[in-house]
Design a protein around this motif. Structure first.
Motif, mmCIF file in Angstrom:
data_model
loop_
_atom_site.group_PDB
_atom_site.id
_atom_site.type_symbol
_atom_site.label_atom_id
_atom_site.label_comp_id
_atom_site.label_asym_id
_atom_site.label_seq_id
_atom_site.Cartn_x
_atom_site.Cartn_y
_atom_site.Cartn_z
ATOM 1 N N PRO A 213 1.341 -1.230 -0.386
ATOM 2 C CA PRO A 213 0.323 0.055 0.316
ATOM 3 C C PRO A 213 0.664 1.694 0.012
ATOM 4 O O PRO A 213 1.952 1.326 0.739
ATOM 5 C CB PRO A 213 -0.531 -0.297 1.332
ATOM 6 C CG PRO A 213 0.074 -0.213 2.149
ATOM 7 C CD PRO A 213 0.959 -2.440 1.051
ATOM 8 N N ASP A 214 0.877 1.751 -0.869
ATOM 9 C CA ASP A 214 1.134 3.505 -1.045
ATOM 10 C C ASP A 214 0.086 4.213 0.016
ATOM 11 O O ASP A 214 -0.833 4.767 -0.163
ATOM 12 C CB ASP A 214 1.371 3.808 -2.080
ATOM 13 C CG ASP A 214 2.417 5.435 -2.204
ATOM 14 O OD1 ASP A 214 2.326 5.774 -1.506
ATOM 15 O OD2 ASP A 214 2.007 5.656 -3.479
ATOM 16 N N PHE A 215 0.898 4.608 1.083
ATOM 17 C CA PHE A 215 0.201 6.074 2.220
ATOM 18 C C PHE A 215 0.497 7.385 1.519
ATOM 19 O O PHE A 215 0.188 8.259 2.180
ATOM 20 C CB PHE A 215 0.387 5.719 3.492
ATOM 21 C CG PHE A 215 0.824 4.630 3.921
ATOM 22 C CD1 PHE A 215 -0.650 3.695 4.156
ATOM 23 C CD2 PHE A 215 1.012 3.532 4.137
ATOM 24 C CE1 PHE A 215 -1.135 3.012 4.740
ATOM 25 C CE2 PHE A 215 0.919 2.259 4.355
ATOM 26 C CZ PHE A 215 -0.076 2.163 5.048
ATOM 27 N N GLY A 216 0.730 7.202 0.513
ATOM 28 C CA GLY A 216 0.795 8.387 0.064
ATOM 29 C C GLY A 216 1.730 10.390 0.745
ATOM 30 O O GLY A 216 3.098 9.992 0.741
ATOM 31 N N ARG A 217 0.950 11.022 1.411
ATOM 32 C CA ARG A 217 1.685 12.499 1.647
ATOM 33 C C ARG A 217 2.308 11.933 3.181
ATOM 34 O O ARG A 217 3.199 12.585 3.172
ATOM 35 C CB ARG A 217 0.818 12.919 1.587
ATOM 36 C CG ARG A 217 -0.445 12.912 2.467
ATOM 37 C CD ARG A 217 -1.447 13.941 2.663
ATOM 38 N NE ARG A 217 -2.433 13.442 3.908
ATOM 39 C CZ ARG A 217 -3.076 13.990 5.233
ATOM 40 N NH1 ARG A 217 -2.040 14.976 5.773
ATOM 41 N NH2 ARG A 217 -3.687 13.314 5.409
ATOM 42 N N HIS A 218 1.893 10.406 3.180
ATOM 43 C CA HIS A 218 2.735 9.667 4.515
ATOM 44 C C HIS A 218 4.355 9.494 4.002
ATOM 45 O O HIS A 218 4.990 9.754 5.029
ATOM 46 C CB HIS A 218 2.142 9.321 5.390
ATOM 47 C CG HIS A 218 0.805 10.030 5.876
ATOM 48 N ND1 HIS A 218 0.542 10.855 7.121
ATOM 49 C CD2 HIS A 218 -0.401 9.531 5.744
ATOM 50 C CE1 HIS A 218 -0.776 11.149 7.125
ATOM 51 N NE2 HIS A 218 -1.405 10.302 5.990
ATOM 52 N N ARG A 219 4.540 9.356 3.170
ATOM 53 C CA ARG A 219 5.583 8.446 2.208
ATOM 54 C C ARG A 219 6.622 10.134 2.500
ATOM 55 O O ARG A 219 6.470 10.815 1.225
ATOM 56 C CB ARG A 219 5.669 8.053 0.899
ATOM 57 C CG ARG A 219 6.889 7.429 1.130
ATOM 58 C CD ARG A 219 6.209 6.180 -0.475
ATOM 59 N NE ARG A 219 5.459 4.942 0.315
ATOM 60 C CZ ARG A 219 6.096 4.077 0.566
ATOM 61 N NH1 ARG A 219 8.106 3.644 0.827
ATOM 62 N NH2 ARG A 219 5.818 3.286 1.673
ATOM 63 N N ARG A 220 7.810 9.746 2.920
ATOM 64 C CA ARG A 220 8.792 10.627 3.001
ATOM 65 C C ARG A 220 9.873 9.985 2.065
ATOM 66 O O ARG A 220 11.093 10.944 2.867
ATOM 67 C CB ARG A 220 9.350 10.999 4.334
ATOM 68 C CG ARG A 220 7.788 12.170 5.826
ATOM 69 C CD ARG A 220 8.734 11.916 6.693
ATOM 70 N NE ARG A 220 7.122 13.308 7.306
ATOM 71 C CZ ARG A 220 7.199 14.038 7.846
ATOM 72 N NH1 ARG A 220 8.089 14.593 7.020
ATOM 73 N NH2 ARG A 220 5.620 14.680 8.469
ATOM 74 N N VAL A 221 10.024 9.390 1.208
ATOM 75 C CA VAL A 221 11.400 8.744 1.038
ATOM 76 C C VAL A 221 11.136 8.538 -0.270
ATOM 77 O O VAL A 221 10.109 8.133 -0.637
ATOM 78 C CB VAL A 221 11.733 7.994 1.256
ATOM 79 C CG1 VAL A 221 12.895 8.183 2.936
ATOM 80 C CG2 VAL A 221 10.629 6.078 2.337
ATOM 81 N N PRO A 222 12.034 8.881 -0.801
ATOM 82 C CA PRO A 222 11.710 8.333 -2.295
ATOM 83 C C PRO A 222 12.018 6.669 -3.068
ATOM 84 O O PRO A 222 12.111 6.040 -2.275
ATOM 85 C CB PRO A 222 12.638 8.664 -3.575
ATOM 86 C CG PRO A 222 13.517 8.980 -2.348
ATOM 87 C CD PRO A 222 13.060 9.228 -1.389
ATOM 88 N N GLY A 223 10.476 5.820 -3.894
ATOM 89 C CA GLY A 223 10.486 4.892 -3.457
ATOM 90 C C GLY A 223 10.301 4.357 -2.621
ATOM 91 O O GLY A 223 9.290 4.295 -1.463
ATOM 92 N N LEU A 224 10.952 2.392 -2.289
ATOM 93 C CA LEU A 224 10.855 1.422 -0.952
ATOM 94 C C LEU A 224 11.360 2.809 0.238
ATOM 95 O O LEU A 224 12.354 2.339 -0.029
ATOM 96 C CB LEU A 224 10.705 0.786 -1.337
ATOM 97 C CG LEU A 224 10.119 -0.467 -2.251
ATOM 98 C CD1 LEU A 224 11.069 -2.014 -2.689
ATOM 99 C CD2 LEU A 224 8.484 -0.628 -1.931
ATOM 100 N N ARG A 225 10.785 1.955 1.492
ATOM 101 C CA ARG A 225 11.473 2.067 3.231
ATOM 102 C C ARG A 225 12.204 1.120 3.061
ATOM 103 O O ARG A 225 12.176 -0.127 2.917
ATOM 104 C CB ARG A 225 10.319 2.327 4.006
ATOM 105 C CG ARG A 225 9.496 2.965 3.433
ATOM 106 C CD ARG A 225 8.682 3.704 5.380
ATOM 107 N NE ARG A 225 7.922 5.229 5.085
ATOM 108 C CZ ARG A 225 6.340 5.207 4.914
ATOM 109 N NH1 ARG A 225 5.875 3.619 4.316
ATOM 110 N NH2 ARG A 225 5.781 6.226 4.815
ATOM 111 N N ARG A 226 13.200 1.166 3.744
ATOM 112 C CA ARG A 226 14.298 -0.012 4.443
ATOM 113 C C ARG A 226 13.315 -0.769 4.960
ATOM 114 O O ARG A 226 13.536 -2.031 4.190
ATOM 115 C CB ARG A 226 15.636 0.614 5.189
ATOM 116 C CG ARG A 226 16.276 1.454 4.647
ATOM 117 C CD ARG A 226 17.412 2.124 5.753
ATOM 118 N NE ARG A 226 18.270 2.542 5.154
ATOM 119 C CZ ARG A 226 19.668 3.387 5.994
ATOM 120 N NH1 ARG A 226 19.041 3.229 7.212
ATOM 121 N NH2 ARG A 226 20.263 3.776 5.352
ATOM 122 N N GLU A 227 12.284 -0.876 5.708
ATOM 123 C CA GLU A 227 12.024 -1.974 6.444
ATOM 124 C C GLU A 227 11.144 -2.751 5.490
ATOM 125 O O GLU A 227 10.402 -4.037 5.386
ATOM 126 C CB GLU A 227 10.915 -1.093 7.551
ATOM 127 C CG GLU A 227 9.823 -0.158 7.364
ATOM 128 C CD GLU A 227 9.950 1.662 7.221
ATOM 129 O OE1 GLU A 227 9.630 1.957 7.874
ATOM 130 O OE2 GLU A 227 11.691 1.554 7.380
#
Length: 302
Positions: free
Chosen positions: A43-57
């Motif tokens: 899932p993509d949480f849109g504006r809550h995502r602060r990094v480009p692409g995937l997070r490390r976790e």
């Protein structure tokens, strides 16, 4: 939020080897940044995502490893990583075969004894004779660092007489990024430039301790903005065949198919050949160049 740890920076200082730890770190981060959550079913949480692409976790979850383990690897610490873990991470990052091999070289460099990386590259005399017998077929041998090691008369007719150049200048990276006449020669100059940078990246993964490669990268980074831009993408690939369109100063447009073959016994060297489609205008142009002999070498490098 992604932890903002201090990351090693992959820089090239003339005469000094590339930093393998920094190369590993930046390669992994660049591959992770190009994947969107929807690409891997997350899932993509849109504006809550602060990094480009995937997070490390997210990447760690996809690869089946702990976040701490993956974080250490992305920080350049691949000392004890297993081949199985690298395979899982490569699958999660959707790496190509060339990218997977590059990751393995960076994370687990071979410990086998080798000849010094900066040694002078030599072409077997029998290969030089083979080039001479390929009448009508432009062909050359390219080695590590994009160095042009040997070529036949037709290659000189098409690409310019490299014999007129100092040995250090017989290098595809130098020719393409530093010489305006080679920018004019290749109709799709950008793609040729990308191919060269990708090949140099693969060399850097296999031979990070090569000071001559580091010096070349450092020099090109200083002299060419386009090289700096492409080098920063960390893209790697092997292109073994395709089509090259040239604008030759004597015969005009050439459309040539190329094939590249890794040489048995020296994987750092490749034989590259060019040919035109049968009965095409380009085939006739090659015949003209062959018939002109030495006059046909008055091409871009003069």
């Amino acid at each position: 939020m992604e932890p903002r740890d201090e990351q090693p920076q992959a820089t090239a200082t003339p005469g000094r080897p590339l930093d393998r730890r920094a190369e590993l770190s930046e390669f992994l981060r660049s591959r992770r940044a190009r994947l969107k959550p929807e690409d891997v079913g997350l899932p993509d949480f849109g504006r809550h995502r602060r990094v480009p692409g995937l997070r490390r976790e997210e990447l760690a979850q996809l690869a089946g490893v702990s976040v701490a383990y993956y974080t250490r690897l992305e920080q350049g610490n691949g000392r004890n990583v297993s081949a199985e873990v690298l395979d899982s991470i490569a699958r999660a990052l959707r790496l190509t075969d060339a990218e997977h091999a590059h990751l393995t070289h960076l994370a687990k460099p071979k410990s086998l004894k080798k000849k010094p990386a900066a040694r002078q590259q030599q072409v077997r005399p029998s290969l030089c004779r083979l080039l001479d017998t390929m009448d009508g077929v432009p062909a050359y041998i390219v080695g590590r660092r994009a160095e042009i090691l040997a070529w036949n008369r037709m290659a000189a007719a098409v690409f310019g007489d490299w014999a007129d150049l100092p040995a250090v200048e017989r290098n595809w990276a130098r020719l393409v990024f530093l010489r305006p006449d080679y920018r004019d020669l290749f109709v799709d100059w950008e793609q040729k430039a990308i191919d060269i940078v990708c090949a140099l990246r693969m060399d850097a993964g296999c031979h990070p301790d090569d000071p001559r490669l580091s010096a070349l990268v450092g020099e090109l980074s200083v002299k060419s903005e386009e090289f700096r831009r492409l080098w920063a993408t960390h893209d790697v690939k092997e292109k073994s065949h395709g089509l090259k369109r040239l604008h030759h100063p004597l015969v005009g447009e050439l459309s040539l198919n190329f094939e590249s073959f890794r040489l048995t016994g020296d994987a750092d060297q490749s034989l590259v050949t060019y040919h035109a489609d049968p009965a095409s205008p380009s085939e006739e142009s090659l015949r003209l160049l062959a018939s002109w002999g030495a006059d046909a070498t008055r091409a871009p490098t003069r």
